[in-house]
Design an enzyme around this catalytic site. Sequence first.
Site, mmCIF file in Angstrom:
data_model
loop_
_atom_site.group_PDB
_atom_site.id
_atom_site.type_symbol
_atom_site.label_atom_id
_atom_site.label_comp_id
_atom_site.label_asym_id
_atom_site.label_seq_id
_atom_site.Cartn_x
_atom_site.Cartn_y
_atom_site.Cartn_z
ATOM 1 N N LYS A 175 -12.731 2.434 -14.776
ATOM 2 C CA LYS A 175 -13.185 1.086 -14.425
ATOM 3 C C LYS A 175 -13.632 0.318 -15.671
ATOM 4 O O LYS A 175 -13.430 -0.892 -15.766
ATOM 5 C CB LYS A 175 -14.293 1.152 -13.370
ATOM 6 N N ASP B 127 0.854 -1.192 0.000
ATOM 7 C CA ASP B 127 0.000 0.000 0.000
ATOM 8 C C ASP B 127 0.886 1.238 0.000
ATOM 9 O O ASP B 127 2.037 1.196 0.474
ATOM 10 C CB ASP B 127 -0.907 0.017 1.250
ATOM 11 N N ASN C 144 -5.481 -3.987 -6.982
ATOM 12 C CA ASN C 144 -6.724 -3.575 -6.327
ATOM 13 C C ASN C 144 -6.758 -2.112 -5.892
ATOM 14 O O ASN C 144 -7.845 -1.539 -5.739
ATOM 15 C CB ASN C 144 -6.927 -4.502 -5.101
ATOM 16 N N THR D 176 -16.366 0.811 2.795
ATOM 17 C CA THR D 176 -14.918 0.965 3.046
ATOM 18 C C THR D 176 -14.593 2.468 3.157
ATOM 19 O O THR D 176 -15.395 3.308 2.738
ATOM 20 C CB THR D 176 -14.074 0.388 1.880
ATOM 21 N N TYR E 46 -13.994 8.083 -12.854
ATOM 22 C CA TYR E 46 -14.005 6.771 -12.181
ATOM 23 C C TYR E 46 -14.606 5.726 -13.128
ATOM 24 O O TYR E 46 -14.034 4.655 -13.346
ATOM 25 C CB TYR E 46 -14.823 6.875 -10.887
HETATM 26 P P1 NAD Z 1 -10.046 1.809 0.471
HETATM 27 O O1 NAD Z 1 -9.898 3.272 0.401
HETATM 28 O O2 NAD Z 1 -10.583 1.189 1.694
HETATM 29 O O3 NAD Z 1 -8.678 1.099 0.088
HETATM 30 C C1 NAD Z 1 -7.915 1.521 -0.996
HETATM 31 C C2 NAD Z 1 -6.456 1.393 -0.618
HETATM 32 O O4 NAD Z 1 -5.679 1.788 -1.752
HETATM 33 C C3 NAD Z 1 -6.041 2.319 0.542
HETATM 34 O O5 NAD Z 1 -5.388 1.590 1.536
HETATM 35 C C4 NAD Z 1 -5.118 3.342 -0.109
HETATM 36 O O6 NAD Z 1 -4.075 3.784 0.754
HETATM 37 C C5 NAD Z 1 -4.571 2.532 -1.277
HETATM 38 N N1 NAD Z 1 -4.061 3.392 -2.338
HETATM 39 C C6 NAD Z 1 -4.580 4.563 -2.822
HETATM 40 N N2 NAD Z 1 -3.753 5.078 -3.743
HETATM 41 C C7 NAD Z 1 -2.704 4.229 -3.853
HETATM 42 C C8 NAD Z 1 -1.528 4.211 -4.635
HETATM 43 N N3 NAD Z 1 -1.244 5.216 -5.489
HETATM 44 N N4 NAD Z 1 -0.676 3.165 -4.516
HETATM 45 C C9 NAD Z 1 -0.923 2.163 -3.646
HETATM 46 N N5 NAD Z 1 -2.007 2.133 -2.849
HETATM 47 C C10 NAD Z 1 -2.890 3.150 -2.961
HETATM 48 O O7 NAD Z 1 -10.961 1.431 -0.804
HETATM 49 P P2 NAD Z 1 -11.642 0.070 -1.264
HETATM 50 O O8 NAD Z 1 -13.089 0.318 -1.315
HETATM 51 O O9 NAD Z 1 -11.108 -1.077 -0.522
HETATM 52 O O10 NAD Z 1 -11.132 0.068 -2.780
HETATM 53 C C11 NAD Z 1 -10.362 -0.983 -3.336
HETATM 54 C C12 NAD Z 1 -10.717 -1.075 -4.802
HETATM 55 O O11 NAD Z 1 -12.098 -1.436 -4.937
HETATM 56 C C13 NAD Z 1 -10.566 0.226 -5.583
HETATM 57 O O12 NAD Z 1 -9.983 -0.055 -6.837
HETATM 58 C C14 NAD Z 1 -11.981 0.715 -5.745
HETATM 59 O O13 NAD Z 1 -12.153 1.522 -6.875
HETATM 60 C C15 NAD Z 1 -12.723 -0.603 -5.875
HETATM 61 N N6 NAD Z 1 -14.157 -0.528 -5.592
HETATM 62 C C16 NAD Z 1 -14.611 -0.055 -4.401
HETATM 63 C C17 NAD Z 1 -15.975 0.028 -4.186
HETATM 64 C C18 NAD Z 1 -16.548 0.561 -2.897
HETATM 65 O O14 NAD Z 1 -17.766 0.865 -2.873
HETATM 66 N N7 NAD Z 1 -15.779 0.690 -1.839
HETATM 67 C C19 NAD Z 1 -16.877 -0.399 -5.174
HETATM 68 C C20 NAD Z 1 -16.375 -0.875 -6.362
HETATM 69 C C21 NAD Z 1 -15.002 -0.954 -6.557
#
Ligand code: NAD
Length: 275
Positions: free
Chosen positions: A155, A32, A86, A186, A151
């Site tokens: 995606k 991360d 991710n 999250t 976004y």
């Molecule tokens: P989150 O914010 O809980 O976790 C994301 C993590 O990515 C964080 O720990 C952050 O520090 C890290 N991060 C951000 N920029 C970074 C970088 N440049 N390099 C390395 N790490 C980095 O979010 P989440 O909901 O767990 O998201 C994870 C994935 O799931 C994302 O790709 C998000 O788009 C996707 N997603 C999330 C949702 C939702 O509703 N939460 C829905 C669909 C898809």
Amino acid sequence: MKIAIVTGGASGIGRAIATSLVARGDTVIVSDIDATGAEAVADRLNTLGEGKAHAASLDVTDAAAVTRLYQDVHNDHGRLDLVFNNAGIAIGGLAEELTLDHWRRAVDINLMGVVHGVHAAYPIMLEQRSGHIVNTASLAGLLPMPLGIPYTATKHAVVGLSLGLRAEASVRGVKVSVVCPGFVDTPLLADINKDLPDTTLSGDGREAIRKQPGGLYTADKLADDIMLGIRRNKALIVAPSLGRAAWRAGRLNPAAAARVTSIAVRRHRREHGHT
Ligand code: NAD
């Protein structure tokens, strides 16, 4: 026992994936940009007593750093079985509110971050003639989701690159899947447009999303769905079931899906005084 790398592993979905992997006995590199968060997750996972976790500081926008980490893991463990590209961020707002900084941040992290992970992992897996690349997209990668088009665009691109790569990779012994979740509870949704200019969707979106049909899904339940999808080598892992229903309805009747989204946009404009 598999060797896995998870990007964005310090929080939310990445942390839940890492937890599932360690719980079943795998060795996981929790990477991360938040190095302290990754350390804390790895420390906690190492108390579970099944697999092992190691923390790594990694910014997925840094292509050389991503390649270095993936190569190091391969060299240290003799193989690389699973890669979860991710890490991602949330961008929201009406198209006219968004600056090129919103666009660039979304493309750099949500798209190029995944490209860097694929570019680093695929040659290793080709040489092994085995491995599974799992990219995180979103339901917004399958449907015309408004109010955050950078976004949505990134995606859709992640879905396209994953399905295209899967077709090439399958004949070379490498598997590729793409995860498309609906809203998941999250921190991502608590800080929309972090460190970027404000829009009508900046800040904490969780309360508003909770009120919508289906509400918020948990990252732990999604991780179970992802593990099942990987075991079945699914091309698209779409979850939860309401998300799958929305995806199916969107394919059967795209015009109706477009009408539903434009109603949501009109309501959002009205609520925020945009004519
Ligand atoms: P989150 O914010 O809980 O976790 C994301 C993590 O990515 C964080 O720990 C952050 O520090 C890290 N991060 C951000 N920029 C970074 C970088 N440049 N390099 C390395 N790490 C980095 O979010 P989440 O909901 O767990 O998201 C994870 C994935 O799931 C994302 O790709 C998000 O788009 C996707 N997603 C999330 C949702 C939702 O509703 N939460 C829905 C669909 C898809």
